[in-house]
Scaffold this motif. Structure first.
Motif, PDB file in Angstrom:
ATOM      1  N   ASP A   1     -12.861   9.888 -23.060  1.00  8.25           N
ATOM      2  CA  ASP A   1     -11.823   8.773 -23.343  1.00  8.25           C
ATOM      3  C   ASP A   1     -12.291   8.327 -24.592  1.00  8.25           C
TER       4      ASP A   1
ATOM      5  N   TYR B   1     -11.299   6.260 -28.720  1.00  8.11           N
ATOM      6  CA  TYR B   1     -10.326   5.182 -29.332  1.00  8.11           C
ATOM      7  C   TYR B   1     -10.400   5.676 -31.004  1.00  8.11           C
TER       8      TYR B   1
ATOM      9  N   ILE C   1      -7.327   9.943 -24.201  1.00  4.40           N
ATOM     10  CA  ILE C   1      -7.632  10.744 -23.151  1.00  4.40           C
ATOM     11  C   ILE C   1      -7.638  12.161 -23.368  1.00  4.40           C
TER      12      ILE C   1
ATOM     13  N   SER D   1      -3.803   0.276 -27.609  1.00  2.96           N
ATOM     14  CA  SER D   1      -4.720  -0.780 -27.587  1.00  2.96           C
ATOM     15  C   SER D   1      -4.254  -1.714 -29.000  1.00  2.96           C
TER      16      SER D   1
ATOM     17  N   ASN E   1     -17.542   4.234 -33.265  1.00  2.00           N
ATOM     18  CA  ASN E   1     -16.543   3.294 -32.572  1.00  2.00           C
ATOM     19  C   ASN E   1     -15.482   4.238 -31.817  1.00  2.00           C
TER      20      ASN E   1
ATOM     21  N   ARG F   1      -5.867   4.787 -27.969  1.00  2.00           N
ATOM     22  CA  ARG F   1      -6.541   5.247 -26.984  1.00  2.00           C
ATOM     23  C   ARG F   1      -6.285   6.946 -26.636  1.00  2.00           C
TER      24      ARG F   1
ATOM     25  N   ASP G   1      -6.773   0.082 -31.823  1.00  2.00           N
ATOM     26  CA  ASP G   1      -6.948   1.472 -31.886  1.00  2.00           C
ATOM     27  C   ASP G   1      -6.103   2.333 -30.815  1.00  2.00           C
TER      28      ASP G   1
ATOM     29  N   SER H   1     -16.965   4.177 -28.223  1.00  2.00           N
ATOM     30  CA  SER H   1     -17.364   3.012 -27.949  1.00  2.00           C
ATOM     31  C   SER H   1     -17.028   2.829 -26.176  1.00  2.00           C
ATOM     32  N   SER H   2     -16.303   3.559 -25.567  1.00  2.00           N
ATOM     33  CA  SER H   2     -16.151   3.323 -24.205  1.00  2.00           C
ATOM     34  C   SER H   2     -17.304   4.226 -23.659  1.00  2.00           C
ATOM     35  N   HIS H   3     -17.931   4.911 -24.048  1.00  2.00           N
ATOM     36  CA  HIS H   3     -19.129   5.668 -23.609  1.00  2.00           C
ATOM     37  C   HIS H   3     -20.426   5.251 -23.811  1.00  2.00           C
TER      38      HIS H   3
END
Length: 166
Positions: free
Chosen positions: A32, A34, A27, A20, A160, A25, A23, A163-165
């Motif tokens: 998921d 960062y 998986i 990205s 951070n 990413r 950051d 962050s996706s969670h």
């Protein structure tokens, strides 16, 4: 050439990488994350713990972020979520007292600790100046527990990662 070989090799493992803007990413398993961009090397150890490490320094043992499937923490017979809540609670533990005290001694001495929650996941953090550990569990599920460790990221930078969670 070495970086190309490493990236080609890791594409066969049960995680994937994609970049990205600021950051990288990751998986990893069902998660998921960062992490900071531009690690010097990324490695995967094909063990039962499925250890993934990103290293940001050429110095041995410095500037590492590691991910693993946690199978070693003695939860005293409790589900991981209940165990970590007992560890963080100042009241009497719901789980085996010896397991709770042992965990506190190893992970809470000179560390900031607490819980970050988001969606169906909870992140139990134990953050220190030289080593930080976060355990990830799913709420109400009897699922896998993941452990993320770093020896150089700040509390905010570690948060951070998730962050996706959150």
């Amino acid at each position: 050439m070495n970086k190309f070989f490493i990236l080609a090799l890791i594409s066969f493992f049960p995680f994937s990488l994609s970049a990205s803007e600021s950051d990288l990413r990751i998986i990893y398993g069902e998660l998921d994350f960062y992490i900071p961009n531009n690690p010097v090397v990324v490695g995967y150890l094909g063990t039962d713990s499925e250890i993934l490490i990103a290293k940001y320094s050429d110095e041995p043992g410095k500037d590492i972020v590691g991910f693993s499937l946690d199978k070693e923490v003695n939860t005293g017979g409790c589900r991981p979520e209940a165990f970590f809540r007992s560890v963080l609670s100042e009241s009497e533990a719901e789980c085996d007292g010896a397991a709770v005290e042992s965990f506190r001694y190893v992970f809470m001495k000179n560390r900031d600790s607490g819980i970050w929650s988001g969606g169906d996941k909870e992140f139990f953090y134990f953050i220190g100046s030289d080593k930080s550990t976060v355990f990830v569990t799913e709420k109400g599920a009897d699922s896998r527990t993941y452990k993320i460790e770093s020896n150089f990221l700040s509390k905010e930078r570690i948060k951070n990662i998730f962050s996706s969670h959150l």
